[in-house]
Design a protein around this motif. Structure first.
Motif, PDB file in Angstrom:
ATOM      1  N   LEU A 138     -47.162 -47.222  46.384  1.00  0.00           N
ATOM      2  CA  LEU A 138     -46.856 -46.030  45.551  1.00  0.00           C
ATOM      3  C   LEU A 138     -45.566 -45.470  46.220  1.00  0.00           C
ATOM      4  O   LEU A 138     -45.433 -45.252  47.487  1.00  0.00           O
ATOM      5  CB  LEU A 138     -47.831 -44.930  45.834  1.00  0.00           C
ATOM      6  N   THR A 139     -44.317 -45.148  45.498  1.00  0.00           N
ATOM      7  CA  THR A 139     -43.222 -45.037  46.159  1.00  0.00           C
ATOM      8  C   THR A 139     -42.354 -43.889  45.651  1.00  0.00           C
ATOM      9  O   THR A 139     -42.638 -43.112  44.397  1.00  0.00           O
ATOM     10  CB  THR A 139     -42.079 -46.215  45.771  1.00  0.00           C
ATOM     11  N   LEU A 140     -41.403 -43.177  46.572  1.00  0.00           N
ATOM     12  CA  LEU A 140     -40.737 -42.007  46.147  1.00  0.00           C
ATOM     13  C   LEU A 140     -39.205 -42.220  46.372  1.00  0.00           C
ATOM     14  O   LEU A 140     -38.935 -43.061  47.268  1.00  0.00           O
ATOM     15  CB  LEU A 140     -41.101 -40.830  47.294  1.00  0.00           C
ATOM     16  N   GLN A 141     -38.587 -41.982  45.430  1.00  0.00           N
ATOM     17  CA  GLN A 141     -37.066 -42.376  45.672  1.00  0.00           C
ATOM     18  C   GLN A 141     -36.242 -41.144  45.352  1.00  0.00           C
ATOM     19  O   GLN A 141     -36.644 -40.244  44.236  1.00  0.00           O
ATOM     20  CB  GLN A 141     -36.746 -43.373  44.426  1.00  0.00           C
ATOM     21  N   ASN A 142     -35.153 -40.765  46.200  1.00  0.00           N
ATOM     22  CA  ASN A 142     -34.223 -39.724  45.896  1.00  0.00           C
ATOM     23  C   ASN A 142     -34.733 -38.369  45.769  1.00  0.00           C
ATOM     24  O   ASN A 142     -34.990 -37.879  44.612  1.00  0.00           O
ATOM     25  CB  ASN A 142     -33.226 -39.989  44.779  1.00  0.00           C
ATOM     26  N   CYS A 143     -35.494 -37.912  46.930  1.00  0.00           N
ATOM     27  CA  CYS A 143     -36.045 -36.810  46.897  1.00  0.00           C
ATOM     28  C   CYS A 143     -35.157 -35.370  47.357  1.00  0.00           C
ATOM     29  O   CYS A 143     -34.311 -35.643  48.304  1.00  0.00           O
ATOM     30  CB  CYS A 143     -37.218 -36.690  47.794  1.00  0.00           C
ATOM     31  N   GLY A 144     -35.275 -34.297  47.113  1.00  0.00           N
ATOM     32  CA  GLY A 144     -34.722 -33.009  47.461  1.00  0.00           C
ATOM     33  C   GLY A 144     -35.428 -31.942  47.230  1.00  0.00           C
ATOM     34  O   GLY A 144     -36.358 -31.821  46.485  1.00  0.00           O
ATOM     35  N   TYR A 145     -35.141 -30.690  47.767  1.00  0.00           N
ATOM     36  CA  TYR A 145     -35.724 -29.478  47.815  1.00  0.00           C
ATOM     37  C   TYR A 145     -34.839 -28.547  47.688  1.00  0.00           C
ATOM     38  O   TYR A 145     -33.686 -28.370  48.195  1.00  0.00           O
ATOM     39  CB  TYR A 145     -37.049 -29.286  48.377  1.00  0.00           C
ATOM     40  N   ARG A 146     -35.048 -27.090  47.069  1.00  0.00           N
ATOM     41  CA  ARG A 146     -34.417 -25.961  47.261  1.00  0.00           C
ATOM     42  C   ARG A 146     -35.260 -24.753  47.070  1.00  0.00           C
ATOM     43  O   ARG A 146     -36.053 -24.412  46.390  1.00  0.00           O
ATOM     44  CB  ARG A 146     -33.473 -25.697  45.826  1.00  0.00           C
TER      45      ARG A 146
ATOM     46  N   ASN B 272     -46.777 -42.291  50.752  1.00  0.00           N
ATOM     47  CA  ASN B 272     -45.553 -42.404  51.247  1.00  0.00           C
ATOM     48  C   ASN B 272     -44.880 -41.071  51.695  1.00  0.00           C
ATOM     49  O   ASN B 272     -45.552 -40.194  51.274  1.00  0.00           O
ATOM     50  CB  ASN B 272     -44.797 -42.865  49.936  1.00  0.00           C
ATOM     51  N   SER B 273     -43.899 -41.121  52.480  1.00  0.00           N
ATOM     52  CA  SER B 273     -43.238 -39.855  53.022  1.00  0.00           C
ATOM     53  C   SER B 273     -41.819 -39.912  52.765  1.00  0.00           C
ATOM     54  O   SER B 273     -41.251 -41.150  53.189  1.00  0.00           O
ATOM     55  CB  SER B 273     -43.642 -39.526  54.534  1.00  0.00           C
ATOM     56  N   ALA B 274     -41.181 -38.845  52.584  1.00  0.00           N
ATOM     57  CA  ALA B 274     -39.571 -38.780  52.497  1.00  0.00           C
ATOM     58  C   ALA B 274     -39.464 -37.681  53.418  1.00  0.00           C
ATOM     59  O   ALA B 274     -39.330 -36.328  53.388  1.00  0.00           O
ATOM     60  CB  ALA B 274     -39.282 -38.604  51.167  1.00  0.00           C
ATOM     61  N   TYR B 275     -38.812 -37.969  54.608  1.00  0.00           N
ATOM     62  CA  TYR B 275     -38.620 -37.117  55.654  1.00  0.00           C
ATOM     63  C   TYR B 275     -36.943 -36.521  55.419  1.00  0.00           C
ATOM     64  O   TYR B 275     -35.995 -37.359  55.174  1.00  0.00           O
ATOM     65  CB  TYR B 275     -38.574 -37.507  57.129  1.00  0.00           C
ATOM     66  N   PHE B 276     -36.424 -35.002  55.486  1.00  0.00           N
ATOM     67  CA  PHE B 276     -35.362 -34.639  55.624  1.00  0.00           C
ATOM     68  C   PHE B 276     -34.654 -34.327  56.831  1.00  0.00           C
ATOM     69  O   PHE B 276     -35.423 -34.083  57.837  1.00  0.00           O
ATOM     70  CB  PHE B 276     -35.144 -33.290  54.751  1.00  0.00           C
ATOM     71  N   ASP B 277     -33.672 -34.914  57.145  1.00  0.00           N
ATOM     72  CA  ASP B 277     -33.062 -34.883  58.501  1.00  0.00           C
ATOM     73  C   ASP B 277     -32.424 -33.332  58.733  1.00  0.00           C
ATOM     74  O   ASP B 277     -32.192 -33.160  60.019  1.00  0.00           O
ATOM     75  CB  ASP B 277     -31.903 -35.911  58.603  1.00  0.00           C
ATOM     76  N   THR B 278     -32.265 -32.499  57.793  1.00  0.00           N
ATOM     77  CA  THR B 278     -31.632 -31.369  58.220  1.00  0.00           C
ATOM     78  C   THR B 278     -32.931 -30.585  58.550  1.00  0.00           C
ATOM     79  O   THR B 278     -33.773 -30.324  57.657  1.00  0.00           O
ATOM     80  CB  THR B 278     -31.135 -30.547  56.825  1.00  0.00           C
ATOM     81  N   LEU B 279     -32.865 -29.861  59.565  1.00  0.00           N
ATOM     82  CA  LEU B 279     -33.814 -29.190  60.179  1.00  0.00           C
ATOM     83  C   LEU B 279     -33.922 -27.638  59.791  1.00  0.00           C
ATOM     84  O   LEU B 279     -32.920 -27.204  59.199  1.00  0.00           O
ATOM     85  CB  LEU B 279     -33.998 -29.085  61.701  1.00  0.00           C
ATOM     86  N   TYR B 280     -35.210 -27.360  59.401  1.00  0.00           N
ATOM     87  CA  TYR B 280     -35.536 -25.993  58.668  1.00  0.00           C
ATOM     88  C   TYR B 280     -35.720 -24.866  59.875  1.00  0.00           C
ATOM     89  O   TYR B 280     -36.792 -25.153  60.650  1.00  0.00           O
ATOM     90  CB  TYR B 280     -36.645 -25.768  57.864  1.00  0.00           C
ATOM     91  N   GLN B 281     -35.182 -23.613  60.117  1.00  0.00           N
ATOM     92  CA  GLN B 281     -35.427 -23.098  61.454  1.00  0.00           C
ATOM     93  C   GLN B 281     -35.747 -21.668  60.939  1.00  0.00           C
ATOM     94  O   GLN B 281     -35.082 -21.183  59.829  1.00  0.00           O
ATOM     95  CB  GLN B 281     -33.997 -22.859  62.208  1.00  0.00           C
TER      96      GLN B 281
END
Length: 228
Positions: free
Chosen positions: A13-21, A116-125
């Protein structure tokens, strides 16, 4: 932002090109593709999507929070969902620096298993609010304008000149007035009013005074009522 995908060995089971706002207390999650790479006859269990946060602190490395969550149903083998967008309630994490990740889990009949996991490299402070912090409130003060009342314009009253008998051309008012208005004149006998209606039109005030029961005072009263 850079996205690093981590999938347990053997998962399909896959995730591709994820993002959030993040917008206040909402988070909009976008995923280009969620796929089931298994054989066609292999239906997935119910899938759950979660936005998780991992605290980047050496002493509290194991702390994990779920910031948003939703279920997306089942996907048949060799099928996929495209251009997915989810508008979810967002739970703000506590003070600290966090790494966010999108996690896809599958229900196996007893519990959800991470697929499956998609990690975002930009840290959230999230910064702490100082104890002595006092928010500044900007208040738009509206100056109340002093309103000077407009002077009242006196109502122009029609001045009717009188002659020795009564109102000048007063008989014209009797001729032009509606029957209903004449019959409603107060303080005048109804029989006299009926005679005025019956004997119209008059050509002069003298002709009106010749009506039986009519006098100068009564005529003035009738004309005043009809011209008011």
């Amino acid at each position: 932002m850079t996205i690093l995908n981590h999938a347990p060995q053997g998962t399909s089971l896959t995730l591709q090109n994820c993002g959030y706002r993040i917008e206040n207390d909402r988070v909009i999650i976008s995923i280009q593709r969620i796929g089931n790479e298994r054989t066609e006859d292999n239906l997935s269990g119910t899938l759950r999507l979660q936005l998780c946060a991992f605290l980047q602190d050496v002493d509290k490395r194991s702390e994990q929070l779920v910031l948003a969550s939703t279920t997306i149903g089942e996907i048949k083998g060799q099928h996929f969902l495209t251009d997915c967008h989810y508008d979810l309630f967002f739970q703000l994490p506590t003070t600290g620096t966090w790494q966010l990740a999108l996690q896809l889990s599958e229900w196996d009949g007893a519990e959800y298993t991470l697929c499956n996991s998609a990690y975002f490299d930009t840290l959230y402070q999230v910064q702490a609010i100082p104890a002595n912090f006092e928010p500044t409130i900007n208040v738009d003060e509206k100056v109340k304008e002093s309103v000077t009342p407009s002077p009242k314009v006196p109502t122009t009253q029609k001045v009717v000149k009188k002659n020795v008998i009564g109102y000048v051309n007063g008989y014209r008012a009797i001729n032009k007035s509606k029957v209903e208005k004449i019959l409603k004149v107060k303080g005048v006998p109804k029989k006299l009013l009926d005679k005025l209606v019956a004997e119209r039109p008059f050509r002069s005030e003298k002709a009106v005074l010749n009506v039986k029961g009519m006098g100068p005072a009564m005529l003035n009263k009738i004309i005043a009522e009809l011209t008011s």
